[in-house]
Design an enzyme around this catalytic site. Sequence first.
Site, PDB file in Angstrom:
ATOM      1  N   TRP A  85       0.814  -1.220   0.000  1.00 50.06           N
ATOM      2  CA  TRP A  85       0.000   0.000   0.000  1.00 50.06           C
ATOM      3  C   TRP A  85       0.843   1.264   0.000  1.00 50.06           C
ATOM      4  O   TRP A  85       0.521   2.237  -0.674  1.00 50.06           O
ATOM      5  CB  TRP A  85      -1.007  -0.015   1.163  1.00 50.06           C
ATOM      6  N   ASP A 113      -1.469   6.759   6.712  1.00 55.03           N
ATOM      7  CA  ASP A 113      -2.569   5.949   6.197  1.00 55.03           C
ATOM      8  C   ASP A 113      -2.835   4.882   7.253  1.00 55.03           C
ATOM      9  O   ASP A 113      -2.058   3.950   7.410  1.00 55.03           O
ATOM     10  CB  ASP A 113      -2.159   5.315   4.859  1.00 55.03           C
ATOM     11  N   LYS A 128     -12.639  -1.530   7.340  1.00 56.16           N
ATOM     12  CA  LYS A 128     -11.942  -2.527   8.167  1.00 56.16           C
ATOM     13  C   LYS A 128     -12.527  -2.482   9.590  1.00 56.16           C
ATOM     14  O   LYS A 128     -13.392  -3.250   9.921  1.00 56.16           O
ATOM     15  CB  LYS A 128     -10.445  -2.251   8.225  1.00 56.16           C
TER      16      LYS A 128
END
Length: 366
Positions: A106, A174, A198
Amino acid sequence: MPDPAVLRYNFAAGPGVMPAEVLAQAQREFLDWDGNGFSMLETPFTGDTFKNVLRMAREDLRGLLNIPDNYRILFMHGGASAQFSLVPLNLLGNKRQADHIETGYWSTKNMREAGRYCRVNIAASSTETSFDRMPMDWHLNPESAYCHFTSNETANGTQFHQLPDTGDLPLVADMTSDFLSRPFDITRYGLIYAGAQKNVGPAGVTVVIVREDLLGRAHPATPTVFNYAAQAEADSMLQTPVTYSVYLAGLVFRWIRDQGGVAAMEQNSRRRSSSLYDAIDNSDGFYQCPVQPDHRSLMNICFSPVNDTLTPFFLTEATAEGLLHLKGHPMTGGMRASLYNAMPDAGVTALVDFMQYFSEAHRHHV
Ligand code: PMP
């Protein structure tokens, strides 16, 4: 047709497991929200009903994370991926460079996108060790506008458990895959963001928490709806918000509070992840985890049989046992068990029992 007698546990990386109580409440309220005679889905965002839902969600989040008043909480569209562009667009100001910490799938995607807007200075990287750890030796550049890192690498199964000193450079994180799984000190950060799918709940809403003094330096070409200052000014209602996702996120914030807050979430995830890592480490070499022990994620546990040809059999048999979505990220292969806040202990126990059975049944293949 699934056998209703088999309990099912959802180990998906995202959208992931939601608290059963929240789903049941949403179901109860689906047709008639708070006695209004209509669904939250049909509620206009301009009226007091939705404005109160949004305000309560924001205030509950502020309480959960002890967010001081000089930080603004935004509920935005576009997922965490949009933030890969919106952070440089909003925060570079008159600078042309940003520091990035390269830690896996990511953060690499993020750097590629950021590179469209500025020079990316790789201040630390774990590429040389195949992303099996989080680098702790950061070389920050004072010419950079900020330093961006990914607190939990969802695909690689690594997580920062401590951070080096970053001085005055605004720290941007992030936190998509570990947001609300543990307390953190927001005052160390200039900005954090997290896609909701999530630990917060439904896909569609992205939480952005930004320090006020960083607002107002957006590139003039930034779309207005993606301008942090403009959205802060409009209380995240510059356009139609993702109303239902905000409502569900609010229910999840309340659920976390009722469970004892983010400190309780951390205790749970420590207990659950360590029983899974113990099962891997104590399997007499049947299973392996590719991540160095001190850098392992408490959220996304990556593992595989040492004999990787057994992985497809593991996945098929696990699915039949109701242990769902354990397939690893396509980039990394193997298996991945995501233990977000709503994963019950019983799910982890069922997985550990299955791993034990599978290793006994297939040990002759090692
Ligand atoms: N960052 C991280 C750490 C993620 O795990 C994900 C999604 N798995 C993203 C960004 C991208 O999120 P979205 O799909 O909401 O754009």
